[in-house]
Design a protein around this motif. Structure first.
Motif, short mmCIF file in Angstrom:
data_model
loop_
_atom_site.label_atom_id
_atom_site.label_comp_id
_atom_site.label_asym_id
_atom_site.label_seq_id
_atom_site.Cartn_x
_atom_site.Cartn_y
_atom_site.Cartn_z
N VAL A 242 0.84 -1.20 0.00
CA VAL A 242 0.00 0.00 0.00
C VAL A 242 0.87 1.25 0.00
O VAL A 242 0.62 2.21 -0.74
CB VAL A 242 -0.95 0.01 1.21
N ILE A 243 1.91 1.24 0.83
CA ILE A 243 2.79 2.42 0.91
C ILE A 243 3.49 2.65 -0.42
O ILE A 243 3.61 3.78 -0.89
CB ILE A 243 3.81 2.24 2.05
N GLN A 246 0.63 3.88 -2.91
CA GLN A 246 -0.14 5.08 -2.63
C GLN A 246 0.55 6.05 -1.68
O GLN A 246 0.07 7.17 -1.50
CB GLN A 246 -1.51 4.69 -2.03
N GLY A 247 1.65 5.64 -1.06
CA GLY A 247 2.24 6.46 -0.02
C GLY A 247 1.50 6.27 1.30
O GLY A 247 0.70 5.34 1.44
N TRP A 248 1.76 7.16 2.24
CA TRP A 248 1.13 7.04 3.56
C TRP A 248 -0.28 7.62 3.50
O TRP A 248 -0.48 8.83 3.56
CB TRP A 248 1.96 7.76 4.61
N THR A 249 -1.26 6.72 3.37
CA THR A 249 -2.65 7.13 3.24
C THR A 249 -3.49 6.43 4.30
O THR A 249 -2.99 5.63 5.10
CB THR A 249 -3.18 6.76 1.84
N VAL A 250 -4.79 6.69 4.23
CA VAL A 250 -5.72 6.02 5.14
C VAL A 250 -5.70 4.52 4.91
O VAL A 250 -5.86 3.73 5.85
CB VAL A 250 -7.15 6.58 4.95
N ASP A 251 -5.47 4.11 3.67
CA ASP A 251 -5.43 2.68 3.37
C ASP A 251 -4.31 1.97 4.12
O ASP A 251 -4.41 0.78 4.43
CB ASP A 251 -5.23 2.46 1.87
N VAL A 252 -3.23 2.69 4.42
CA VAL A 252 -2.14 2.10 5.20
C VAL A 252 -2.64 1.72 6.59
O VAL A 252 -2.40 0.61 7.08
CB VAL A 252 -0.95 3.07 5.30
N ASP A 378 -12.46 -1.05 -2.27
CA ASP A 378 -11.01 -1.05 -2.06
C ASP A 378 -10.57 -2.27 -1.26
O ASP A 378 -11.25 -2.70 -0.32
CB ASP A 378 -10.62 0.24 -1.31
#
Length: 418
Positions: A242-243, A246-252, A378
């Motif tokens: 995920v990181i 998408q980077g550091w997001t809510v999904d992380v 998602d």
């Protein structure tokens, strides 16, 4: 007189330990032995996840089933022997070290075994069998030593030694014959049957061994924790995916919560089994309990592998769609939960009607997670939904189920505090 352990590890007579010994816990040597199986599970789960992500479901299931039995059976052989005859002298320690070496060789042989099944030609289990030979030589030595030094359990020990030797000859013959996959698996089924009938003969027909019920329950729970480590590995893989994507997001945060919560929930559910008090009171139920645990342990590892498949999907490295990806987590998780309920019912000899409602609620949660994937939700949110599957059982047990368990134990003459 002091009951403290001796300061040396000189050779001592191997005699059966007291099956009712107070405060019996896992030894440091047993814990060290278990570490080798963490490596084995990691390699098996990694190969399983790779084949699942590639869409090779048949090869994945066949390879993982073969690997799971090999790993679990290697652990079971040592663990039950250790519960009955652990002397912790230098001879026992060195023999255990040899067995650990065999486990590591077996682990090295897992990737070529999976690869041979994937390509569908011949079963390449030569390195795995070499690991088994190393383990079995040490195990046969242990059983023969117990037979020689403990006349009270000689027949049972000799039965174990004979059956292990016969099965080992069979495994070696399988390498020499170099059969195609289907005949190889047919022969494998025969040898597995031989392996599994040995303890039945030794424990029921030839007097049995003095294993310790509470010690065995603890040993299996620790083995389950090692298997749950694959859930942690799968969580880290999903987080990294995920990181990276998408980077550091809510999904992380969602992926972290899903993986950790799922692993923790499975541990909580497993710990609800009343294994120790039932086995202490009814030793004859150990066979179904012990063999059934192999399936439960395998589903724990498979669920962790499913999380790894989710990581492949997030990284766009999987050849399967979101629905199939979520199923790689939902299916083993569902089988794990159903297995726990089935084993519980077997142990206490009753089916709790309350469990029907819990199972229906669990099935609804898992179905919701699968439906979410089919609807294009998602992946992190789908995993969050699946995480709630074990939560149903946890809440049900803590709210009401523990009372039902207390009644069931009382009806079986088992004391939960013994």
């Amino acid at each position: 007189m002091s009951n403290a352990a001796p300061l040396h590890h000189h050779a001592r007579r191997m005699a059966g330990r007291d099956p009712h010994e107070a405060n019996r816990v896992s030894t440091p040597l047993e814990l060290l032995f278990d570490l080798t199986f963490a490596t084995s599970f990691s390699l098996a789960a990694g190969q399983f996840a790779h084949l699942l992500a590639a869409g090779h479901f048949g090869a994945a299931l066949a390879g993982f089933g073969f690997a799971s039995f090999a790993i679990c059976w290697a652990w079971i052989n040592f663990t039950w022997f250790s519960s009955a005859f652990d002397t912790d002298d230098w001879i026992f320690r060195v023999a255990t070290m040899v067995q650990m070496t065999g486990v590591l060789i077996l682990a090295i042989g897992l990737p070529p075994m999976f690869k041979s099944i994937e390509h569908g030609a011949h079963l390449d289990n030569s390195v795995m069998v070499l690991g088994y030979v190393v383990m079995r030589i040490a195990m046969i030595f242990q059983w023969l030593r117990a037979a020689w030094q403990d006349p009270a359990h000689r027949r049972a020990c000799l039965t174990y030694a004979i059956v292990i030797s016969v099965a080992q000859i069979g495994w070696i013959a399988l390498i020499v014959l170099d059969l195609p996959l289907r005949p190889a698996f047919a022969f494998t089924a025969v040898f597995v049957a031989v392996e599994m009938v040995g303890p039945k003969l030794a424990e029921r027909k030839d007097g049995g061994t003095p294993w310790h019920a509470h010690h065995m329950a603890e040993r299996y729970s620790l083995f389950a924790i090692i298997a749950l480590g694959e859930g942690v590995v799968g969580t880290v893989a999903a987080l990294s995916a995920v990181i990276e994507a998408q980077g550091w997001t809510v999904d992380v945060a969602l992926a972290c919560l899903a993986g950790t919560g799922l692993t923790f929930g499975m541990w909580w559910v497993y710990s609800m089994l009343p294994s120790a008090p039932i086995l202490h009171r009814h030793r004859g139920r150990s066979f179904v309990w012990g063999y059934g645990q192999m399936g439960i342990i395998a589903t724990i590892v498979a669920t962790g592998a499913g999380l790894h498949v989710a990581a492949y999907f997030i990284q766009h490295e999987a050849r399967i769609g979101p629905l199939a990806t979520v199923l790689t987590v939902a299916v083993p998780l569902g089988v794990f939960l159903a297995g726990i309920y089935a084993l519980y019912a077997y142990l206490v000899r009753r089916f709790d009607p309350f469990h029907i409602w819990l199972l229906l609620a669990t099935a609804a949660v898992l179905a919701a997670g699968v439906a979410a994937a089919a609807a294009g939700v998602d992946m992190a949110l789908c995993l969050i939904i699946l995480m709630l599957g074990p939560v149903v059982t946890v809440i049900g047990y803590e709210a009401l189920g523990h009372r039902h368990q207390a009644d069931a134990l009382a009806a079986q003459g088992a004391d939960a505090t013994s």
